[in-house]
Scaffold this motif. Structure first.
Motif, PDB file in Angstrom:
ATOM      1  N   ARG A 805       0.832  -1.210   0.000  1.00 50.83           N
ATOM      2  CA  ARG A 805       0.000   0.000   0.000  1.00 50.83           C
ATOM      3  C   ARG A 805       0.860   1.251   0.000  1.00 50.83           C
ATOM      4  O   ARG A 805       0.587   2.215  -0.727  1.00 50.83           O
ATOM      5  CB  ARG A 805      -0.940  -0.006   1.214  1.00 50.83           C
ATOM      6  CG  ARG A 805      -1.914   1.191   1.196  1.00 50.83           C
ATOM      7  CD  ARG A 805      -2.664   1.311   2.486  1.00 50.83           C
ATOM      8  NE  ARG A 805      -1.817   1.655   3.610  1.00 50.83           N
ATOM      9  CZ  ARG A 805      -1.368   2.887   3.857  1.00 50.83           C
ATOM     10  NH1 ARG A 805      -1.635   3.890   3.034  1.00 50.83           N
ATOM     11  NH2 ARG A 805      -0.605   3.127   4.916  1.00 50.83           N
ATOM     12  N   ARG A 814      -4.504  -5.095  -1.473  1.00 47.11           N
ATOM     13  CA  ARG A 814      -5.798  -5.574  -0.978  1.00 47.11           C
ATOM     14  C   ARG A 814      -5.829  -7.087  -0.828  1.00 47.11           C
ATOM     15  O   ARG A 814      -6.415  -7.619   0.109  1.00 47.11           O
ATOM     16  CB  ARG A 814      -6.911  -5.126  -1.935  1.00 47.11           C
ATOM     17  CG  ARG A 814      -7.264  -3.665  -1.818  1.00 47.11           C
ATOM     18  CD  ARG A 814      -8.240  -3.255  -2.897  1.00 47.11           C
ATOM     19  NE  ARG A 814      -8.340  -1.813  -2.959  1.00 47.11           N
ATOM     20  CZ  ARG A 814      -8.672  -1.138  -4.062  1.00 47.11           C
ATOM     21  NH1 ARG A 814      -8.914  -1.799  -5.192  1.00 47.11           N
ATOM     22  NH2 ARG A 814      -8.761   0.179  -4.027  1.00 47.11           N
ATOM     23  N   LYS A 818      -6.646  -8.467   2.718  1.00 41.17           N
ATOM     24  CA  LYS A 818      -7.877  -9.245   2.901  1.00 41.17           C
ATOM     25  C   LYS A 818      -7.551 -10.615   3.503  1.00 41.17           C
ATOM     26  O   LYS A 818      -8.236 -11.104   4.398  1.00 41.17           O
ATOM     27  CB  LYS A 818      -8.586  -9.424   1.550  1.00 41.17           C
ATOM     28  CG  LYS A 818      -9.436  -8.260   1.122  1.00 41.17           C
ATOM     29  CD  LYS A 818     -10.146  -8.613  -0.192  1.00 41.17           C
ATOM     30  CE  LYS A 818     -11.015  -7.461  -0.654  1.00 41.17           C
ATOM     31  NZ  LYS A 818     -11.707  -7.781  -1.939  1.00 41.17           N
ATOM     32  N   LEU A 840      -6.941  -1.793   4.976  1.00 42.20           N
ATOM     33  CA  LEU A 840      -7.829  -2.013   3.847  1.00 42.20           C
ATOM     34  C   LEU A 840      -8.619  -0.747   3.524  1.00 42.20           C
ATOM     35  O   LEU A 840      -8.825  -0.399   2.346  1.00 42.20           O
ATOM     36  CB  LEU A 840      -8.789  -3.173   4.137  1.00 42.20           C
ATOM     37  CG  LEU A 840      -8.242  -4.589   3.905  1.00 42.20           C
ATOM     38  CD1 LEU A 840      -9.187  -5.632   4.486  1.00 42.20           C
ATOM     39  CD2 LEU A 840      -8.027  -4.843   2.411  1.00 42.20           C
ATOM     40  N   THR A 843      -6.759   1.593   1.462  1.00 45.06           N
ATOM     41  CA  THR A 843      -6.638   1.251   0.039  1.00 45.06           C
ATOM     42  C   THR A 843      -7.909   1.576  -0.730  1.00 45.06           C
ATOM     43  O   THR A 843      -7.970   1.359  -1.941  1.00 45.06           O
ATOM     44  CB  THR A 843      -6.335  -0.257  -0.129  1.00 45.06           C
ATOM     45  OG1 THR A 843      -7.476  -1.012   0.303  1.00 45.06           O
ATOM     46  CG2 THR A 843      -5.103  -0.657   0.626  1.00 45.06           C
ATOM     47  N   GLU A 845     -10.809   0.101   0.042  1.00 45.45           N
ATOM     48  CA  GLU A 845     -11.677  -1.073   0.169  1.00 45.45           C
ATOM     49  C   GLU A 845     -12.691  -0.825   1.287  1.00 45.45           C
ATOM     50  O   GLU A 845     -12.360  -0.322   2.356  1.00 45.45           O
ATOM     51  CB  GLU A 845     -10.838  -2.317   0.501  1.00 45.45           C
ATOM     52  CG  GLU A 845     -11.648  -3.590   0.613  1.00 45.45           C
ATOM     53  CD  GLU A 845     -12.011  -4.161  -0.754  1.00 45.45           C
ATOM     54  OE1 GLU A 845     -12.771  -5.131  -0.793  1.00 45.45           O
ATOM     55  OE2 GLU A 845     -11.518  -3.621  -1.778  1.00 45.45           O
TER      56      GLU A 845
END
Length: 921
Positions: A805, A814, A818, A840, A843, A845
Motif C-alpha cells: 500500500r 488488498r 484481505k 484495507l 486502500t 476497500e
C-alpha cells in the motif's frame, strides 16, 4: 431439616454448629459433595460433634478414620482405615487406579504410584460406593494422620462434585493437606453453658466464686470442665482453682489424666502403657504382648471401672490425650519393655513395618539389626508411594546406626525421601545434621546436590544455579553420569533464573559442562548437554549440528516412561534452540501422554503450559484455552500455584488489552518473590506482540528490547527479536532493528527450519526496499505457509500488504490485507484484525468491522469437558483426566446440554460451533 430433639445428653448447647452440620448432611443427601474441617483446641468438643453428626446421618453409610500419633510414620495407615471396608469394590475402578490403590496398600506389586493417581482412585471408589446411598467420611485427629493419607484425603475433599459424599475432618488447626477446604472453628462454651456442663462433673455443691474461676480458667473447654474437677481435692474445690496461668490447657488436661492414672495399681498402669503404644487397638495382639510381660486380664478391671479405657474386642481410651498421658507417664524402661513385647507379638510376615517400628522403639542404644529392618521398611514405603513414611523410617534407622559412614548414608537417604515428599525444611534440617558427620567426598557432593535440588524444586529460585553447579563440579571425579545430570539441571535452573541468578549463569554452567570428558558412545543426556552448552559458549552456528543430532537421538529413541520424564525438558530446549517447532510439539505430546499414563499430575501443568504456548502460537486458541483450563484444574486439585504464562500469551495474541495488562503486571511482580527471571522475559515478549498488534510501536519496542536483552538467550529472548525488528522499523530506529536482525539470523540460519527462516525473511523485508523487500516478503509467506504458525503467516501477509500500500500498489495490497484480515478474524486476533481493517480502508476497500470472536456461554471447565466428550472420551476417562468422578462429569454435561439447548453428545460439535467455540483446524 431434621430436628435437634433427642441429642446425646453430653452435648451442651453447640446449637449453631449442629445446625451447620445438619445443613451439611442435607446438602449431601441432595447430591452435592461437601467437605468441612472442624477445628479447635484439644478437648473443645470436636469428637463429640463428629459423633453427633454421624449419629444423625440417617440413611448414610458412615466411614470413620482416626489419626494416631504413633501411626504417623506408616504410609497410608489412615487411608486403609477408610478404604478397608470397601476394597471389594476396587475391581470396578479403571485399571491404572486399581493398581495404584492396591500397590499403596501393599496388595500388589508395581511401580511406586503417583500420589494424585491414588487420590483419583479413592475419589472413584467413594463415588462408586455412594451410588447405593449417601456417604459420610469422618476423619478425627487429622493432625495425627500419616502424611500420605492426609494428602490423599485433602485431595479428594477438594474434588467432590455431584456425588452424595460428605467429608468432615476434626483437627486442632487446619493442616496444609486440607488447604482450600471450608473450615468451622470451635471455641469454648459460653459461661452459662460451661456452668451447666461443669455441674454434671461435680458430686456436690460448689462455691459460686470457685465455679466461676474454673469456668474462666478452662475458657469453656468442655473436656477440661469434665476432667479437671475429677482430680481436684476437697480443699481445692473449696478454696479456689490454682492452675498456673501460663501452662497450656492441653497440658493441664493431660496432667489431670496423669493424676487419674497414677491412682491405679502399677500393673494396670503398665497395661495401659502397653495399649497406648499400639494404636491398632487390636485386643489379641495387645494381650499376647501382655502375657510376655506377665500381665493377666484381671489387671484391666480398675482401668475399666474408672472409665479410663475399654478392654473389649478393641481396646480404646476415653480421649486421645489420655492415651498420650499414659505413654508419657511410663518410665523409659517401661516404654522399651512394652515395645519389645509388641515387636515380639507382631507377625513379621503380615505386618513387618509395624514390627520394625516397635523393635526400634524398644532399643536403648545403637542397633544395626533394628536399623536394617527400618531400612527395609523404608524401601517398602517408597514402593507403595509413601516417601514421607520412608523418610521417617530412615531417620529412625540413622539414629540407631553405629558406623558413621552408614549413618550419613541413611541421613542422606532420609533427606532425599523428604525431598520427594516436598518437606523441604526437613531436608535442610537433615543436611545440617549430616554436615556435622565425617563425610566422604561423595557424601559431601550428594549433600550439595540435595541442597541444590531443594532450591530448584521448591520454586526454581535464583539460588539454585550456583548450588547445582557446585554439586556438579564435586561429582565430576566421583560419578560422571550423575555429574552430567546435575549440569543439565543447573543449566535449566540458570535458564529459569535468567538475569536474577546469583552466580551460576548459563555461561558459567555451559563452560563447565563443555570441559567434561567426551564418551565414545554418548547417550541422549550427554548429547543434549553438549548441544545446549555449545549454543551458549560457541554460538548457534557451531552448535547447530550437535543440536540436530541430539534432537534426532531423543525423538527416534525408544525411551522408557522414566527416561521421557527424565530428559523431556532438556530435549525441548534443544528443539527450541533450533527453531524446530515440529519436534518440540512431538516431544511435548509424548511427555504429556506419559504423564497421564503414570499419573504424574503434579508435573502436568508445566508441560500443558509449554504445549499451550505451541498451540496458541499456532492459532489453536480453543485448544490452548482448554489446556490452560486443564492446567488450572490440576493446580486447584493439587494445591500448586497456577502459572499465568499461557493465559497471558493468549490474551496478548487475541489483542485483549483489558485482560492482558493485569496478567502481565502480575507475572512481572511475582518474579520478585520467585526469582524466576524467565517470567519477566516471557511477559515482555508477549507484551511486545500485544502492542505491535495495537499499533503502539514505542511500547512494543520497549518491551521487546527488555525481553531480548535477557541472559536467557535460547528461548524467549530470541522469540522477541522479530517483534523488536517490527517495532523498531516503525519508529525509525534502523540501528536497533538491524542489530536485532543480525542476532536473529545467526540463530535461524543455524536452525534451518521454515519457522525460523520465515521469521527471518519477514524481518529482513522490513529493513529492505524495492525488489529485495518483495522477494523477502514472498519467501516469508511461502515458508510460514508450510508451518502451523498461522498467526505468523497472517502477520506476514499484513506486513506485505502494508508495504504494498505504501508503494501505491493498492490492488496487490488488498489481496494480502484481505487474507490477513480474514485469518485474524477467523483466529480471534482482534488487534491485528483491526490493524488489517484500517489498512484495507486506506486502500479504498470497504470492509465492515465485524465481530472477531464471541464469548462462550460455557465456563472454562465446561468447555474442556465438552471438548473431551466430543473427542469420544467416556465420563470415566474425562473424570480421570480432570480429577472428577464420572457422576460429576455427567452433572456438568447435563448443565451444558441445558445451556446449548441440546439433549445428547451427538449434538455437541454442532452446538459448540453455534456457541462461538470454533474447532481448530
Amino acid at each position: 431439616m431434621p430436628s435437634l430433639e433427642g441429642a446425646p445428653a453430653e452435648l451442651v448447647n453447640r446449637i449453631g454448629e449442629r445446625e451447620t452440620l445438619l445443613g451439611f448432611l442435607q446438602a449431601v443427601r441432595e447430591g452435592k459433595g461437601r467437605a468441612l474441617v472442624l477445628s479447635g483446641d484439644a478437648g473443645i468438643g470436636k469428637t463429640a460433634l463428629l459423633d453427633d453428626m454421624a449419629a444423625r446421618a440417617r440413611g448414610f453409610r458412615v466411614l470413620r478414620v482416626s489419626g494416631m500419633q504413633s501411626e504417623m510414620e506408616l504410609a497410608f495407615a489412615g487411608l486403609h482405615q477408610l478404604c478397608g471396608p470397601m476394597l471389594e469394590r476396587v475391581e470396578m475402578l479403571p485399571k491404572p487406579q486399581q493398581l495404584a490403590l492396591r500397590t499403596a496398600f501393599g496388595l500388589a506389586e508395581g511401580p511406586p504410584p503417583a500420589r494424585f493417581l491414588i487420590g483419583m482412585a479413592v475419589l472413584s471408589l467413594l463415588s462408586e460406593v455412594s451410588r447405593e446411598r449417601p456417604l459420610l467420611c469422618v476423619t478425627d485427629d487429622l493432625h495425627w494422620l500419616d502424611r500420605a493419607s492426609a494428602q490423599t484425603l485433602g485431595f479428594v475433599a477438594r474434588r467432590l462434585g455431584a456425588d452424595p459424599i460428605g467429608m468432615v475432618f476434626g483437627a486442632r488447626t487446619p493442616t496444609d493437606e486440607v488447604a482450600g477446604v471450608p473450615a468451622l472453628r470451635l471455641d469454648g462454651l459460653a459461661a452459662q453453658h460451661a456452668h451447666e456442663l461443669l455441674a454434671t462433673a461435680l458430686t456436690g455443691p460448689l462455691d459460686m466464686r470457685v465455679r466461676d474461676q474454673i469456668v474462666a480458667e478452662t475458657r469453656g473447654n468442655p473436656l477440661a470442665l469434665l476432667e479437671l474437677p475429677r482430680t481436684m481435692s476437697r480443699e481445692e474445690l473449696a478454696g479456689g482453682f490454682g492452675f498456673p496461668g501460663t501452662a497450656p490447657l492441653s497440658g493441664r488436661i493431660e496432667e489431670s489424666f496423669a493424676r487419674q492414672l497414677d491412682a491405679l495399681p502399677g500393673d494396670t498402669r503398665l497395661l495401659i502403657c502397653l495399649a497406648s503404644a499400639e494404636p491398632s487397638g487390636e485386643a489379641k495382639l495387645i494381650w499376647r504382648a501382655a502375657s510376655l510381660l506377665g500381665i493377666s486380664h484381671v489387671v484391666a478391671r480398675p482401668a475399666m471401672e474408672s472409665g479410663l479405657a475399654d478392654f473389649g474386642h478393641r481396646i480404646s481410651f476415653r480421649h486421645p490425650l489420655l492415651r498420650r498421658a499414659a505413654y508419657r507417664l511410663a518410665t523409659a524402661e517401661q516404654r522399651r519393655a512394652v515395645h519389645r513385647a509388641l515387636a515380639e507379638s507382631t507377625d513379621p510376615i503380615a505386618d513387618p513395618d509395624r514390627r520394625a517400628w516397635h523393635r526400634a522403639q524398644s532399643t536403648d542404644g545403637p542397633d544395626e539389626d533394628a536399623a536394617a529392618d527400618l531400612e527395609r521398611s523404608a524401601s517398602r514405603a517408597q514402593a507403595r508411594g509413601g516417601p514421607s513414611a520412608a523418610a521417617a523410617f530412615l531417620e529412625q534407622a540413622a539414629a540407631l546406626t553405629v558406623d558413621p559412614a552408614r549413618r550419613s548414608d541413611r541421613l542422606l537417604a532420609a533427606a532425599h525421601a523428604n525431598l520427594q515428599a516436598g518437606s523441604y525444611e526437613r531436608v535442610l534440617e537433615l543436611l545440617a545434621i549430616v554436615r556435622a558427620e565425617p563425610l566422604t567426598e561423595l557424601q559431601s557432593a550428594r549433600a550439595d546436590l540435595l541442597r541444590g535440588n531443594v532450591a530448584f524444586t521448591s520454586g526454581l529460585g535464583n539460588d539454585a544455579p550456583p548450588l547445582l553447579l557446585q554439586a556438579a563440579k564435586r561429582l565430576e571425579p566421583l560419578d560422571l553420569n550423575l555429574a552430567r545430570e546435575t549440569y543439565l539441571k543447573a543449566w535449566m535452573a540458570a535458564m529459569f533464573a535468567g538475569d536474577l541468578a546469583i552466580g551460576g549463569s548459563l555461561a558459567d554452567v555451559s563452560r563447565a559442562a563443555l570441559a567434561l570428558p567426551v564418551s565414545a558412545h554418548p547417550d541422549e543426556a550427554e548429547l543434549v548437554l553438549d548441544a545446549l552448552a555449545r549454543v551458549i559458549v560457541q554460538g548457534p552456528a557451531a552448535a547447530a549440528p550437535v543440536l540436530r543430532r541430539a534432537i534426532s537421538a531423543i525423538v527416534d529413541a525408544s525411551l522408557t516412561p522414566d527416561e521421557v520424564l527424565r530428559w523431556g525438558w532438556f530435549a525441548h530446549a534443544a528443539a527450541i534452540g533450533s527453531w524446530d517447532f515440529a519436534n518440540w510439539r512431538f516431544l511435548l505430546d509424548r511427555e504429556l501422554k506419559v504423564l497421564r499414563t503414570v499419573g504424574a499430575f503434579d508435573l502436568m501443568p508445566i508441560v500443558l503450559a509449554a504445549l499451550g504456548t505451541v498451540t496458541t502460537w499456532s492459532g489453536e486458541f480453543a485448544t490452548s484455552a482448554a489446556m490452560f483450563a486443564e492446567a488450572e484444574t490440576i493446580c486447584e486439585a493439587t494445591g500448586a500455584p497456577a502459572a499465568a504464562f499461557g493465559p497471558t500469551m493468549l490474551a496478548c495474541l487475541r489483542g485483549d488489552e483489558q485482560k492482558a495488562v493485569p496478567l502481565l503486571r502480575s507475572m512481572i511482580a511475582e518474579t520478585q518473590v520467585t526469582g524466576q527471571g524467565a517470567s519477566v522475559t516471557y511477559a515482555n515478549w508477549v507484551a511486545a506482540v500485544l502492542y505491535n498488534g495495537l499499533g503502539r510501536y514505542p511500547e512494543a519496542l520497549a518491551a521487546a528490547v527488555e525481553s531480548s536483552e535477557s541472559s536467557s538467550d535460547l528461548f524467549v529472548a530470541l522469540w522477541s527479536l522479530p517483534e523488536l525488528v517490527e517495532a523498531a522499523t516503525r519508529v525509525g530506529d534502523v540501528r536497533a532493528a538491524s542489530a536485532a536482525l543480525a542476532r536473529l539470523a545467526e540463530s535461524t540460519t543455524a536452525g534451518g527450519t521454515d519457522v525460523g527462516l520465515g521469521l527471518e525473511a519477514r524481518s529482513r523485508a522490513l529493513l529492505s526496499g524495492g525488489d529485495v523487500a518483495e522477494r523477502h516478503y514472498r519467501e516469508a509467506v511461502e515458508r510460514l505457509g508450510r508451518t502451523p504458525l498461522r498467526p505468523e503467516l497472517g502477520r506476514a501477509h499484513l506486513l506485505y500488504g502494508e508495504w504494498l500500500r505504501r508503494d501505491n500498489r493498492r490492488v496487490d495490497a488488498r489481496h494480502h490485507l484481505k487474507t490477513a484480515h480474514e485469518m485474524f478474524t477467523d483466529l480471534g486476533m482482534r488487534a491485528f484484525a483491526e490493524r488489517a481493517r484500517r489498512e484495507l480502508l486506506a486502500t479504498g476497500e470497504r470492509v465492515r468491522q465485524g465481530a472477531v470472536d464471541s464469548e462462550s456461554a460455557l465456563t472454562a471447565q465446561e468447555t474442556l469437558i465438552v471438548r473431551l466428550a466430543s473427542d469420544g472420551l467416556t465420563n470415566t476417562e474425562i473424570g480421570a483426566q480432570l480429577f472428577l468422578s464420572a457422576r460429576t462429569v455427567e452433572w456438568h454435561l447435563r448443565k451444558v446440554y441445558g445451556k446449548l439447548g441440546i439433549t445428547s453428545r451427538r449434538q455437541l460439535a454442532a452446538a459448540l460451533r453455534q456457541n462461538g467455540d470454533r474447532p481448530d483446524r
